[in-house]
Structures are given as structure tokens and as C-alpha cells.
Enzyme design. Structure first.
Site, PDB file in Angstrom:
ATOM      1  N   GLU A   1      -1.538  -9.333   3.422  1.00 36.70           N
ATOM      2  CA  GLU A   1      -1.491  -9.941   4.759  1.00 36.70           C
ATOM      3  C   GLU A   1      -2.870 -10.030   5.410  1.00 36.70           C
ATOM      4  O   GLU A   1      -3.072 -10.840   6.298  1.00 36.70           O
ATOM      5  CB  GLU A   1      -0.509  -9.185   5.666  1.00 36.70           C
ATOM      6  CG  GLU A   1      -0.914  -7.778   6.057  1.00 36.70           C
ATOM      7  CD  GLU A   1      -0.766  -6.762   4.934  1.00 36.70           C
ATOM      8  OE1 GLU A   1      -0.063  -7.072   3.959  1.00 36.70           O
ATOM      9  OE2 GLU A   1      -1.376  -5.686   5.041  1.00 36.70           O
TER      10      GLU A   1
ATOM     11  N   HIS B   1      -3.599  -5.163   0.404  1.00 41.15           N
ATOM     12  CA  HIS B   1      -3.017  -5.691   1.643  1.00 41.15           C
ATOM     13  C   HIS B   1      -3.086  -7.216   1.629  1.00 41.15           C
ATOM     14  O   HIS B   1      -4.048  -7.800   2.147  1.00 41.15           O
ATOM     15  CB  HIS B   1      -3.752  -5.130   2.867  1.00 41.15           C
ATOM     16  CG  HIS B   1      -3.399  -3.715   3.185  1.00 41.15           C
ATOM     17  ND1 HIS B   1      -2.352  -3.386   4.011  1.00 41.15           N
ATOM     18  CD2 HIS B   1      -3.924  -2.542   2.747  1.00 41.15           C
ATOM     19  CE1 HIS B   1      -2.248  -2.068   4.101  1.00 41.15           C
ATOM     20  NE2 HIS B   1      -3.189  -1.530   3.339  1.00 41.15           N
TER      21      HIS B   1
ATOM     22  N   CYS C   1       0.848  -1.200   0.000  1.00 41.43           N
ATOM     23  CA  CYS C   1       0.000   0.000   0.000  1.00 41.43           C
ATOM     24  C   CYS C   1       0.886   1.253   0.000  1.00 41.43           C
ATOM     25  O   CYS C   1       1.521   1.553  -0.997  1.00 41.43           O
ATOM     26  CB  CYS C   1      -0.979  -0.052   1.171  1.00 41.43           C
ATOM     27  SG  CYS C   1      -2.386   1.062   0.978  1.00 41.43           S
TER      28      CYS C   1
END
Ligand code: MN
Length: 238
Positions: free
Chosen positions: A213, A211, A109
Site C-alpha cells: 500500500e 507494504h 507485514c
């Protein structure tokens, strides 16, 4: 038994800049991929180089901040979000050393945006204002994928997650405007926004606008971005 590769993760700060902050998903993703997370405070210019000597790989995290427009030759407009210059200073120092020295790095990001800016690219200071596109700031929950990107065949990203359509989450109000010289676009949204960049010739220098994760809960192959980083970090250490 070989020790886990040490993966630095840059910290964010709260609005008052009193406390460091980091979503646990970054730490959990690095652990799950086989890395040892090391959280990095704001230490530039004094200790960034010392931190880098501790690391086998690096994650530049996202957060509630924007990259200072002065870094790409613009004045901050009112639509630009809050800046955390001491954070960006630390990350830039770490990133430049990682790029020069072949340390694997994943930019997430805001971290992807910094990768582009560090190499001479620029950013849209506010996507809704600049382009009239609204779909990149999804409502909560932030981990649920909300739009597709097209992963470009032949890129390192495609080798990790496959070419073609990939469902991603989207929590960004800025985006890459001009792509830095030397970087390759590895993914785009249907509206044309750049969602992935990478540096050919470097062992592992990837940036993604989403994102992975947190999206990996819903789309498990997002974990491959962290597995690829850890594999490259193991190679780096040899
Ligand atoms: Mn997006």
C-alpha cells in the site's frame, strides 16, 4: 449500481495504547482498488464475529508490534518487540473465521506473520540477531523500495504482479522461520528470507512481508494485491 465490497482493516495502537493508529496508505489503497474500508478496533473475544459478518474481505495490517511468541511455542526474548495482545486476539479471531469461511484476506507485514503463525508456523524473533542479516529494516522513507524479491512462478501472487524480480520496501525485524503446513511460499528475498506466503484452495489468503500500500507510489503493480483482494471480495458476496 452495486455497492463497494466492505474491506475490514485491523487497527494498530500508539505506544501508550491510548490511541488507535493506522497509516492512511491502507485506507487509500482499499479505496483506490474499489473497496469500502472499515476500520476494526480491538474487540475480541466479544465482537470479532459480529465484525466479520459486516465484511466481504479483510486486511491484517502491520504496525509497531510483534506477534506474541507464545503463539508459536516460544518465550519472548529481549530482542522481541512490543506485544499488543488485545490487537492480536482480535486479528486471530477474524483471521481464523476468514480462513474457515472463505472470506478473502490480505496479511501485510505483521499480518503476514500472523497468517503463518495462525496455521502453525513460527517466526524469527529478530532477523539481525538470529540470522546476521541487516537489509530488512530500511531507513526512512519507508515507501521507497529497497530490495528485490523473487516471485515464484505459478503462485497467485505471480498471477497478480508477475513472476520473477519485484522491487519491495522492507520495514520488518522479524520474519517467517518455519512455514506453516499447507502454506506455499510465493516470494523470497535473495538472502532466502520468506517474503510472501499463500494458502492454496482458499479464495484469497495471501501474506506479503513488504507494504504494497505504500510501495505502490513507486512501483504501481503493488496495487494489484489490493485489486485482487477487492475482486475476490466481490466474488465472495455473490
Ligand atoms: Mn524484506
Amino acid at each position: 449500481m452495486s455497492a463497494r465490497p466492505r474491506i475490514g482493516i485491523s487497527l494498530d495502537a500508539d505506544e501508550a495504547k491510548v490511541r488507535y493508529e493506522l497509516k492512511r496508505t491502507y485506507v487509500d489503497a482499499v479505496l483506490a482498488a474499489g473497496g469500502l474500508p472499515i476500520l476494526i478496533p480491538f474487540v475480541a473475544p466479544d465482537h470479532a464475529d459480529e465484525y466479520l459478518t459486516l465484511l466481504d474481505g479483510l486486511v491484517l495490517s502491520g504496525g509497531a508490534f510483534d506477534v506474541p511468541p507464545a503463539l508459536y511455542g516460544e518465550e519472548a526474548r529481549p530482542v522481541c518487540g512490543p506485544l499488543i495482545p488485545e490487537r492480536t486476539d482480535t486479528e486471530l479471531r477474524l483471521l481464523r473465521a476468514a480462513l474457515a469461511g472463505g472470506t478473502p484476506v490480505l496479511g501485510v507485514c505483521g499480518g503476514m506473520q500472523l497468517l503463518n503463525v495462525a496455521l502453525g508456523g513460527s517466526l524469527h524473533q529478530d532477523v539481525p540477531t538470529d540470522l546476521g542479516i541487516d537489509l530488512h529494516q530500511q531507513p526512512h522513507p519507508k515507501d521507497v523500495p529497497s530490495h528485490d524479491v523473487e516471485v515464484v512462478a505459478g503462485t497467485r501472487l505471480a498471477a497478480l504482479v508477475g513472476a520473477g524480480a519485484l522491487r519491495v520496501n522492507s520495514t520488518h525485524h522479524q520474519a517467517v522461520k518455519s512455514v506453516a503446513p499447507g502454506l506455499v511460499v510465493s516470494a523470497r528475498a535473495a538472502d532466502g528470507l520468506v517474503e510472501g506466503i499463500e494458502l492454496p484452495g482458499h479464495p484469497y489468503a495471501l501474506g506479503v512481508q513488504w507494504h504494497p500500500e505504500s510501495a505502490l507510489r513507486h512501483v504501481p503493480r503493488h496495487a494489484e494485491l489490493y485489486r485482487g483482494l477487492v475482486r475476490a471480495a466481490v466474488e465472495r458476496r455473490r
